[in-house]
Design a protein around this motif. Structure first.
Motif, PDB file in Angstrom:
ATOM      1  N   UNK A  31      26.109  31.763  -9.245  1.00  0.00           N
ATOM      2  CA  UNK A  31      27.199  32.544  -9.802  1.00  0.00           C
ATOM      3  C   UNK A  31      28.042  31.756 -10.807  1.00  0.00           C
ATOM      4  N   UNK A  32      28.272  30.483 -10.546  1.00  0.00           N
ATOM      5  CA  UNK A  32      29.110  29.702 -11.448  1.00  0.00           C
ATOM      6  C   UNK A  32      28.489  29.616 -12.843  1.00  0.00           C
ATOM      7  N   UNK A  33      27.181  29.410 -12.885  1.00  0.00           N
ATOM      8  CA  UNK A  33      26.498  29.322 -14.178  1.00  0.00           C
ATOM      9  C   UNK A  33      26.386  30.680 -14.841  1.00  0.00           C
ATOM     10  N   UNK A  34      26.193  31.731 -14.055  1.00  0.00           N
ATOM     11  CA  UNK A  34      26.064  33.081 -14.616  1.00  0.00           C
ATOM     12  C   UNK A  34      27.359  33.499 -15.299  1.00  0.00           C
ATOM     13  N   UNK A  35      28.465  33.389 -14.607  1.00  0.00           N
ATOM     14  CA  UNK A  35      29.725  33.894 -15.144  1.00  0.00           C
ATOM     15  C   UNK A  35      30.247  33.005 -16.267  1.00  0.00           C
ATOM     16  N   UNK A  36      29.815  31.755 -16.305  1.00  0.00           N
ATOM     17  CA  UNK A  36      30.243  30.857 -17.377  1.00  0.00           C
ATOM     18  C   UNK A  36      29.440  31.056 -18.659  1.00  0.00           C
ATOM     19  N   UNK A  81      36.561  32.891  -7.605  1.00  0.00           N
ATOM     20  CA  UNK A  81      36.898  31.522  -7.991  1.00  0.00           C
ATOM     21  C   UNK A  81      36.130  31.107  -9.245  1.00  0.00           C
ATOM     22  N   UNK A  82      34.829  31.439  -9.267  1.00  0.00           N
ATOM     23  CA  UNK A  82      34.010  31.076 -10.424  1.00  0.00           C
ATOM     24  C   UNK A  82      34.476  31.802 -11.679  1.00  0.00           C
ATOM     25  N   UNK A  83      34.803  33.076 -11.545  1.00  0.00           N
ATOM     26  CA  UNK A  83      35.253  33.862 -12.697  1.00  0.00           C
ATOM     27  C   UNK A  83      36.591  33.366 -13.205  1.00  0.00           C
ATOM     28  N   UNK A  84      37.485  33.057 -12.297  1.00  0.00           N
ATOM     29  CA  UNK A  84      38.801  32.558 -12.700  1.00  0.00           C
ATOM     30  C   UNK A  84      38.669  31.250 -13.474  1.00  0.00           C
ATOM     31  N   UNK A  85      37.791  30.382 -13.030  1.00  0.00           N
ATOM     32  CA  UNK A  85      37.580  29.103 -13.711  1.00  0.00           C
ATOM     33  C   UNK A  85      37.035  29.308 -15.122  1.00  0.00           C
TER      34      UNK A  85
END
Length: 267
Positions: free
Chosen positions: A166-171, A209-213
């Motif tokens: 998810x972190x890589x997807x949303x970034x 959390x990932x999206x907010x970052x």
């Protein structure tokens, strides 16, 4: 560039940027443009036509999208397959964004950016004057930049693999929002129908959390019958809520009225 931006607006994006909660209605039943006015009259900010789970034609879908544009309801389309024959046609036909199902990795997310965004961000091809800016002609460089800003790419998180990435997807540059499909995700996590399970809450917490970052947004999907969980996840930081379908709203209202009449005493 101010000229095209004056006529090209994505009201959903504007509300998300302001930190407001966006209410969305899903279109699965209606085959006519009146559904856009119904959505507006009811107070929705956006609607999405769900081509993944019904038999609406692209033509009908795009007529609804164009109608929604005219009254400030942001029209999105959930495509049945993440391919150009769906994505490019609904965008050229009037959608202000697409919801792409079953995106599992950053590489897949990047492939969606290629289809949805114009150069230099993606590789979407020019389709001539579009309804989104009133079929007027503007310099291509200005049009590409304005359309990229106004067009929403919403990727769905519905699998364990997507949650892991998810972190890589949303970034991924060009991805605007992550929509959590709670039903499919629960099934993938081995907790089918268990919406109160800590695994689902933890999944939303990780996504938010990932999206907010990344400076992006998270949407709540698949929880139309659970006002308590929609409230909980919005308070955790989600800002887009898929509230239910036109079909479910009709069934619910019909059942309520039929039950009332049958419960009237005869004296």
């Amino acid at each position: 560039m101010s000229d095209i931006r004056a006529v090209l607006r994505n009201h959903m994006k504007e509300k998300l940027a302001a930190g407001q909660v966006v209410a969305s209605m899903t279109v699965r039943l209606s085959r006519s443009i009146e559904i856009a006015q119904i959505a507006a009259g009811a107070g929705f900010d956006t609607l999405y036509v769900d081509l993944e789970h019904n038999t609406l034609s692209i033509d009908t879908c795009c007529q609804i999208c164009i109608s929604a544009q005219q009254i400030g309801i942001t029209p999105l389309v959930r495509v049945p397959a993440n391919t150009p024959d769906y994505i490019c046609r609904v965008l050229d036909g009037g959608a202000m964004g697409v919801i792409t199902p079953h995106v599992r990795s950053a590489a897949e997310a990047r492939a969606m950016v290629e289809l949805v965004k114009f150069p230099p961000l993606g590789q979407r091809s020019a389709g001539g004057p579009l309804s989104q800016y009133g079929y007027r002609s503007f310099p291509m460089k200005e049009t590409y930049a304005a359309m990229n800003d106004a067009t929403s790419l919403v990727v769905m998180l519905e699998t364990a693999a997507a949650l892991e990435n998810v972190e890589a997807i949303i970034a991924t540059e060009g991805v605007d929002m992550l929509l959590v499909g709670s039903n499919d995700l629960c099934a993938e996590l081995g907790i089918t129908g268990q919406y109160d399970h800590p695994k689902l809450r933890d999944a939303f917490a990780r996504c938010i959390q990932a999206a907010s970052k990344a400076g992006k947004h998270v949407g709540v999907g698949g929880l139309a019958s659970r006002d308590d969980l929609m409230t909980q996840f919005v308070r955790m930081g989600a800002r887009y809520v898929s509230t239910g379908t036109d079909l479910s709203f009709l069934i619910g209202a019909c059942a309520q009225r039929a039950s009332f009449v049958k419960g009237i005493g005869l004296g």
